[in-house]
Design a protein around this motif. Structure first.
Motif, PDB file in Angstrom:
ATOM      1  N   GLY A 188      13.615  10.488   2.270  1.00  0.00           N
ATOM      2  CA  GLY A 188      12.415  10.966   2.958  1.00  0.00           C
ATOM      3  C   GLY A 188      11.743   9.663   4.164  1.00  0.00           C
ATOM      4  N   THR A 189      10.638   9.675   4.601  1.00  0.00           N
ATOM      5  CA  THR A 189      10.168   8.926   5.309  1.00  0.00           C
ATOM      6  C   THR A 189       8.612   8.356   4.906  1.00  0.00           C
ATOM      7  OG1 THR A 189      10.999   9.999   7.278  1.00  0.00           O
ATOM      8  CG2 THR A 189       9.083   8.782   7.659  1.00  0.00           C
ATOM      9  N   LEU A 190       8.594   6.776   5.223  1.00  0.00           N
ATOM     10  CA  LEU A 190       7.336   6.108   4.659  1.00  0.00           C
ATOM     11  C   LEU A 190       6.780   5.720   6.007  1.00  0.00           C
ATOM     12  CD1 LEU A 190       5.601   4.354   2.739  1.00  0.00           C
ATOM     13  CD2 LEU A 190       7.307   2.559   2.826  1.00  0.00           C
ATOM     14  N   PRO A 249       7.647   7.109   0.040  1.00  0.00           N
ATOM     15  CA  PRO A 249       6.215   7.790  -0.197  1.00  0.00           C
ATOM     16  C   PRO A 249       6.470   8.578  -1.614  1.00  0.00           C
ATOM     17  CG  PRO A 249       7.700   9.357   1.081  1.00  0.00           C
ATOM     18  CD  PRO A 249       8.311   7.945   1.100  1.00  0.00           C
ATOM     19  N   TRP A 250       7.529   8.562  -2.097  1.00  0.00           N
ATOM     20  CA  TRP A 250       7.788   9.161  -3.522  1.00  0.00           C
ATOM     21  C   TRP A 250       8.875   8.197  -4.313  1.00  0.00           C
ATOM     22  CZ3 TRP A 250       7.061  13.069   0.358  1.00  0.00           C
ATOM     23  CH2 TRP A 250       8.488  13.244   1.147  1.00  0.00           C
ATOM     24  N   THR A 298       0.864  -1.140  -0.139  1.00  0.00           N
ATOM     25  CA  THR A 298      -0.223   0.047   0.084  1.00  0.00           C
ATOM     26  C   THR A 298       0.756   1.294   0.018  1.00  0.00           C
ATOM     27  OG1 THR A 298      -1.956   1.138   1.001  1.00  0.00           O
ATOM     28  CG2 THR A 298      -0.299   0.139   2.623  1.00  0.00           C
ATOM     29  N   GLY A 299       0.360   2.303   0.008  1.00  0.00           N
ATOM     30  CA  GLY A 299       1.004   3.586  -0.225  1.00  0.00           C
ATOM     31  C   GLY A 299       1.456   4.240   1.062  1.00  0.00           C
ATOM     32  N   HIS A 300       2.206   5.471   1.139  1.00  0.00           N
ATOM     33  CA  HIS A 300       2.396   6.327   2.309  1.00  0.00           C
ATOM     34  C   HIS A 300       1.356   6.900   2.990  1.00  0.00           C
ATOM     35  CE1 HIS A 300       4.536   9.463   4.603  1.00  0.00           C
ATOM     36  NE2 HIS A 300       3.840  10.308   3.648  1.00  0.00           N
TER      37      HIS A 300
END
Length: 291
Positions: A281-283, A193-194, A116-118
């Motif tokens: 970044g941060t998930l 996240p990206w 699934t996504g962030h």
């Protein structure tokens, strides 16, 4: 200069998946502007065109507020999702089986529905209480190849992202020689996240990778310590199977997963898992019980 960050997203209340760039001012939607050439982010990857797509954002003044979107997994339809197991020396030592370090990596596959996504919830399945986390760096292939030389391997990367390679531990032990079941429960893991475009080898040389659960540091290591390097993994995988644009490679997790704590600490509803890495970044995902 800050690297562009590509996301797939939906605007809350809508069903249509879009793609664009995210920064401190919000989200630049590239979907309509580039639809004729690249209707999806997957198509941008397939055309090895992240830098060209990013250049278009400079001409877009409008921003969508981040709180108005839902993050989706960065790729809608990854070709292959290949996962590398036990790729940090301390992780190997956790198994305490008195075996010498392996000459080749453990490999297994995941399927898109397992991710699934962030900022979307991880689902703890009804069949088990042993949902665990595994923070990882993921590579997205941009340039296809077969029997890729290590010296050229990194040039086949389009972008990097983060993964929580969520694992249902008792289900990975249902059979002697495979872990597929426990690695593929519906939305048990996450990706995002990206996407950050690959720039050069220095970007990968010494990334710090951490995982926290409810703010408590559980995993903490650096890519310089990996047993099998990013270039080695790409070269090895491409020996037996062609790699295509949009293929996804999860490169292994450090020591500190919940299964190896004393006593084991499984994820439960309400927990928040954050996987972070330098430059990526941060998930972030919460945990809910699957209905």
């Amino acid at each position: 200069m800050e690297q562009p960050k590509f996301i797939r997203f939906t605007i809350k209340g809508e069903q249509r998946a879009r793609y664009g760039l995210i920064d401190a001012q919000g989200v630049t939607d590239l979907s309509d502007r580039l639809a004729d050439r690249w209707p999806t982010l997957d198509a941008v990857i397939a055309d090895n065109a992240l830098s060209l797509a990013a250049a278009q954002a400079a001409e877009c003044a409008d921003r969508i507020p981040v709180n108005a979107i839902r993050f989706e997994t960065p790729l809608a339809s990854p070709g292959k999702i290949i996962c590398v197991g036990v790729n940090y020396p301390n992780r190997d030592a956790e198994y305490q089986d008195a075996q010498p370090p392996a000459a080749y990596p453990s490999l297994f596959v995941r399927f898109p529905d397992s991710l699934t996504g962030h900022q979307q919830p991880l689902l703890r399945p009804r069949e088990s209480e042993q949902l665990d986390y595994e923070g990882e760096i993921a590579l997205i292939i941009g340039k296809p190849g077969r029997r890729i030389a290590q010296a050229a391997a990194l040039s086949h990367i389009a972008a990097l992202t983060l993964a929580n390679e969520g694992t249902v531990r008792d289900w990975v032990r249902h059979s002697k020689f495979n872990v597929t079941q426990g690695k593929n429960f519906y939305r048990s893991g996450a990706l995002g996240p990206w996407l950050v475009p690959y720039r050069d080898a220095s970007q990968l040389a010494d990334i710090r990778l951490t995982t926290t659960v409810n703010g408590e540091l559980r995993q903490d290591d650096r890519t310089r310590n990996m047993t099998f390097s990013f270039a080695w993994i790409i070269a090895y995988l491409s020996t037996f199977i062609p790699l295509h644009a949009g293929d996804l490679i999860l490169t292994g997790t450090p020591t500190g997963a919940g299964a190896r704590l004393t006593p084991p600490q499984w994820l439960k509803a309400g927990d928040v898992v954050e996987v972070s890495a330098d430059g990526l970044g941060t998930l972030r995902n919460s945990v809910v019980d699957e209905e």
